[in-house]
Write an enzyme that holds these catalytic residues in place. Structure first.
Site, PDB file in Angstrom:
ATOM      1  N   LYS A  13      47.456  34.388  43.081  1.00 14.00           N
ATOM      2  CA  LYS A  13      48.232  33.574  42.119  1.00 14.00           C
ATOM      3  C   LYS A  13      49.694  33.490  42.549  1.00 14.00           C
ATOM      4  O   LYS A  13      50.279  32.408  42.574  1.00 14.00           O
ATOM      5  CB  LYS A  13      48.176  34.186  40.703  1.00 14.00           C
ATOM      6  CG  LYS A  13      46.798  34.309  40.125  1.00 14.00           C
ATOM      7  CD  LYS A  13      46.835  34.881  38.725  1.00 14.00           C
ATOM      8  CE  LYS A  13      47.341  36.315  38.654  1.00 14.00           C
ATOM      9  NZ  LYS A  13      46.495  37.296  39.383  1.00 14.00           N
ATOM     10  N   ARG A  88      47.573  36.265  29.724  1.00 13.16           N
ATOM     11  CA  ARG A  88      46.523  37.149  30.224  1.00 13.16           C
ATOM     12  C   ARG A  88      45.552  37.534  29.120  1.00 13.16           C
ATOM     13  O   ARG A  88      44.604  38.286  29.389  1.00 13.16           O
ATOM     14  CB  ARG A  88      47.171  38.419  30.779  1.00 13.16           C
ATOM     15  CG  ARG A  88      47.236  38.458  32.301  1.00 13.16           C
ATOM     16  CD  ARG A  88      47.812  39.795  32.679  1.00 13.16           C
ATOM     17  NE  ARG A  88      47.553  40.199  34.024  1.00 13.16           N
ATOM     18  CZ  ARG A  88      48.434  40.110  35.018  1.00 13.16           C
ATOM     19  NH1 ARG A  88      49.599  39.558  34.824  1.00 13.16           N
ATOM     20  NH2 ARG A  88      48.144  40.596  36.194  1.00 13.16           N
ATOM     21  N   ARG A 127      47.982  44.625  50.292  1.00 13.31           N
ATOM     22  CA  ARG A 127      49.202  43.947  49.824  1.00 13.31           C
ATOM     23  C   ARG A 127      50.407  44.875  49.981  1.00 13.31           C
ATOM     24  O   ARG A 127      50.335  46.065  49.676  1.00 13.31           O
ATOM     25  CB  ARG A 127      49.048  43.556  48.344  1.00 13.31           C
ATOM     26  CG  ARG A 127      50.341  43.028  47.749  1.00 13.31           C
ATOM     27  CD  ARG A 127      50.133  42.182  46.534  1.00 13.31           C
ATOM     28  NE  ARG A 127      49.588  42.890  45.401  1.00 13.31           N
ATOM     29  CZ  ARG A 127      49.252  42.295  44.243  1.00 13.31           C
ATOM     30  NH1 ARG A 127      49.413  40.990  44.095  1.00 13.31           N
ATOM     31  NH2 ARG A 127      48.760  42.989  43.251  1.00 13.31           N
ATOM     32  N   ARG A 160      52.285  48.841  46.092  1.00 10.94           N
ATOM     33  CA  ARG A 160      52.585  49.042  44.663  1.00 10.94           C
ATOM     34  C   ARG A 160      51.699  50.148  44.094  1.00 10.94           C
ATOM     35  O   ARG A 160      50.533  50.243  44.445  1.00 10.94           O
ATOM     36  CB  ARG A 160      52.289  47.735  43.894  1.00 10.94           C
ATOM     37  CG  ARG A 160      53.460  46.790  43.826  1.00 10.94           C
ATOM     38  CD  ARG A 160      53.070  45.412  43.386  1.00 10.94           C
ATOM     39  NE  ARG A 160      52.247  45.342  42.179  1.00 10.94           N
ATOM     40  CZ  ARG A 160      51.821  44.183  41.640  1.00 10.94           C
ATOM     41  NH1 ARG A 160      52.150  43.033  42.205  1.00 10.94           N
ATOM     42  NH2 ARG A 160      51.078  44.175  40.566  1.00 10.94           N
ATOM     43  N   ARG A 171      42.117  47.641  36.762  1.00  9.17           N
ATOM     44  CA  ARG A 171      42.714  46.314  36.500  1.00  9.17           C
ATOM     45  C   ARG A 171      41.659  45.212  36.549  1.00  9.17           C
ATOM     46  O   ARG A 171      41.729  44.255  35.783  1.00  9.17           O
ATOM     47  CB  ARG A 171      43.834  46.035  37.521  1.00  9.17           C
ATOM     48  CG  ARG A 171      45.025  46.956  37.320  1.00  9.17           C
ATOM     49  CD  ARG A 171      46.031  46.815  38.431  1.00  9.17           C
ATOM     50  NE  ARG A 171      46.715  45.526  38.385  1.00  9.17           N
ATOM     51  CZ  ARG A 171      47.413  45.018  39.389  1.00  9.17           C
ATOM     52  NH1 ARG A 171      47.508  45.677  40.522  1.00  9.17           N
ATOM     53  NH2 ARG A 171      48.017  43.872  39.258  1.00  9.17           N
TER      54      ARG A 171
HETATM   55  P1  ADP Z   1      48.154  37.887  42.658  1.00  6.39           P
HETATM   56  O1  ADP Z   1      49.505  37.281  42.404  1.00  6.39           O
HETATM   57  O2  ADP Z   1      47.016  37.028  42.165  1.00  6.39           O
HETATM   58  O3  ADP Z   1      48.031  39.303  42.170  1.00  6.39           O
HETATM   59  P2  ADP Z   1      48.964  37.815  45.480  1.00  6.39           P
HETATM   60  O4  ADP Z   1      49.416  36.404  45.632  1.00  6.39           O
HETATM   61  O5  ADP Z   1      50.004  38.877  45.446  1.00  6.39           O
HETATM   62  O6  ADP Z   1      47.937  37.950  44.236  1.00  6.39           O
HETATM   63  O7  ADP Z   1      47.923  38.091  46.674  1.00  6.39           O
HETATM   64  C1  ADP Z   1      47.312  39.393  46.811  1.00  6.39           C
HETATM   65  C2  ADP Z   1      47.286  39.788  48.293  1.00  6.39           C
HETATM   66  O8  ADP Z   1      46.383  38.946  49.010  1.00  6.39           O
HETATM   67  C3  ADP Z   1      48.641  39.639  48.989  1.00  6.39           C
HETATM   68  O9  ADP Z   1      48.782  40.703  49.891  1.00  6.39           O
HETATM   69  C4  ADP Z   1      48.552  38.286  49.688  1.00  6.39           C
HETATM   70  O10 ADP Z   1      49.365  38.240  50.859  1.00  6.39           O
HETATM   71  C5  ADP Z   1      47.065  38.190  50.028  1.00  6.39           C
HETATM   72  N1  ADP Z   1      46.518  36.838  49.927  1.00  6.39           N
HETATM   73  C6  ADP Z   1      46.861  35.859  49.033  1.00  6.39           C
HETATM   74  N2  ADP Z   1      46.127  34.741  49.243  1.00  6.39           N
HETATM   75  C7  ADP Z   1      45.279  35.032  50.264  1.00  6.39           C
HETATM   76  C8  ADP Z   1      44.240  34.299  50.970  1.00  6.39           C
HETATM   77  N3  ADP Z   1      43.919  33.042  50.608  1.00  6.39           N
HETATM   78  N4  ADP Z   1      43.586  34.942  51.945  1.00  6.39           N
HETATM   79  C9  ADP Z   1      43.889  36.210  52.296  1.00  6.39           C
HETATM   80  N5  ADP Z   1      44.837  36.956  51.698  1.00  6.39           N
HETATM   81  C10 ADP Z   1      45.527  36.375  50.697  1.00  6.39           C
HETATM   82  P1  AMP Z   2      51.021  41.238  38.167  1.00  3.75           P
HETATM   83  O1  AMP Z   2      52.228  41.355  38.994  1.00  3.75           O
HETATM   84  O2  AMP Z   2      50.840  39.852  37.580  1.00  3.75           O
HETATM   85  O3  AMP Z   2      49.758  41.705  38.880  1.00  3.75           O
HETATM   86  O4  AMP Z   2      51.219  42.188  36.898  1.00  3.75           O
HETATM   87  C1  AMP Z   2      51.359  43.602  37.067  1.00  3.75           C
HETATM   88  C2  AMP Z   2      51.133  44.295  35.726  1.00  3.75           C
HETATM   89  O5  AMP Z   2      52.133  43.847  34.772  1.00  3.75           O
HETATM   90  C3  AMP Z   2      49.799  44.022  35.044  1.00  3.75           C
HETATM   91  O6  AMP Z   2      48.756  44.850  35.528  1.00  3.75           O
HETATM   92  C4  AMP Z   2      50.157  44.321  33.582  1.00  3.75           C
HETATM   93  O7  AMP Z   2      50.219  45.699  33.328  1.00  3.75           O
HETATM   94  C5  AMP Z   2      51.577  43.777  33.471  1.00  3.75           C
HETATM   95  N1  AMP Z   2      51.581  42.364  33.038  1.00  3.75           N
HETATM   96  C6  AMP Z   2      52.017  41.276  33.738  1.00  3.75           C
HETATM   97  N2  AMP Z   2      51.863  40.142  33.036  1.00  3.75           N
HETATM   98  C7  AMP Z   2      51.311  40.509  31.854  1.00  3.75           C
HETATM   99  C8  AMP Z   2      50.884  39.805  30.700  1.00  3.75           C
HETATM  100  N3  AMP Z   2      50.991  38.470  30.612  1.00  3.75           N
HETATM  101  N4  AMP Z   2      50.362  40.507  29.661  1.00  3.75           N
HETATM  102  C9  AMP Z   2      50.247  41.831  29.728  1.00  3.75           C
HETATM  103  N5  AMP Z   2      50.594  42.564  30.789  1.00  3.75           N
HETATM  104  C10 AMP Z   2      51.128  41.922  31.843  1.00  3.75           C
END
Ligand code: ADP
Ligand code: AMP
Length: 214
Positions: A13, A88, A127, A160, A171
């Site tokens: 995302k 969420r 990541r 992280r 999660r």
């Molecule tokens: P989210 O915001 O949904 O938690 P991220 O955008 O941080 O996810 O992506 C999670 C991990 O996967 C990151 O390390 C990112 O670089 C990697 N990633 C994102 N999109 C892809 C893809 N299409 N293929 C492989 N790895 C990806």
């Molecule tokens: P993210 O960076 O989107 O993966 O979010 C990291 C963490 O932040 C999540 O696992 C939740 O604990 C908290 N968080 C982020 N956005 C929300 C939301 N909209 N509602 C509740 N918790 C959230």
């Protein structure tokens, strides 16, 4: 252009939201980034959020909703925004719709980045997040130029706490239970678009541009 990104943690995302923000010149609003910035700054909100985040749980709706509604009222959101990590839960989605309705507005796109659970665990283990600017990398799929160092700001990259395997499983469970129902919610609202998130990140973005238009 008002866009919500849906998908499991680690689905991509944030990666796609950043590309959308750049191409369409709209702000990228990530609630996870807002919480992490508050944790870093040691604010009361950050301290409260941290206890939930560290356990892989969602931060309670009441700590999230007002924060987002206030953010959307800022001037840079006048031409739209891409929301990443919000809503969420169904109550968050309902609160967002109510806040938009008050302004005579509506959400326009809910883009679900679809990735099966098996791929997610690998994604999150690899990541790496920048402690300075929050940029994200993947050690295999999107490595930085210099290992452990952010390309944009030169700060250190870390795994992280909530990307450690035990927390990732938690999660994912929370996602299926509390967030996945939003797929039906936005399907019923007629704005859900699903993209295959398992392909290369540039190909995912191509599918998104086909939905949003050039
Ligand atoms: P989210 O915001 O949904 O938690 P991220 O955008 O941080 O996810 O992506 C999670 C991990 O996967 C990151 O390390 C990112 O670089 C990697 N990633 C994102 N999109 C892809 C893809 N299409 N293929 C492989 N790895 C990806
Ligand atoms: P993210 O960076 O989107 O993966 O979010 C990291 C963490 O932040 C999540 O696992 C939740 O604990 C908290 N968080 C982020 N956005 C929300 C939301 N909209 N509602 C509740 N918790 C959230």
């Amino acid at each position: 252009m008002k866009i919500i990104m849906l998908g499991a943690p680690g689905a991509g995302k944030g990666t796609q939201a950043k590309k959308i923000a750049e191409k369409y010149q709209i702000p990228h609003i990530s609630t996870g980034d807002i919480f992490r910035a508050n944790i870093k700054a040691g604010t009361e909100l950050g301290n409260k959020a941290k206890t939930y985040m560290d356990q892989g749980l969602l931060v309670p709706d009441e700590l999230v909703v007002d924060l987002v509604v206030d953010r959307l009222a800022q001037e840079d959101c006048a031409n739209g925004y891409v929301l990443d990590g919000f809503p969420r839960t169904i109550p968050q989605a309902e609160s967002l719709d109510a806040a938009l309705a008050k302004l005579g507005e509506k959400m326009e796109y809910a883009i679900d980045v679809n990735v099966p659970d098996e791929n997610i665990v690998k994604r999150m283990g690899g990541r790496r997040a920048c402690v300075g600017c929050g940029a994200t990398y993947h050690i295999e799929f999107n490595p930085p130029k210099k290992e452990g160092t952010c390309d944009s700001c030169g700060e250190n990259l870390i795994l992280r706490d909530d990307d450690k395997p035990e927390t990732v499983q938690k999660r994912l469970g929370v996602y299926h239970e509390q967030t996945q129902p939003l797929i039906d919610y936005y399907t019923n609202a007629g704005i859900l678009k699903t993209v295959d998130g398992t392909v290369d990140m540039n190909d995912v973005f191509t599918s998104i541009v086909q939905i949003l238009g050039e």
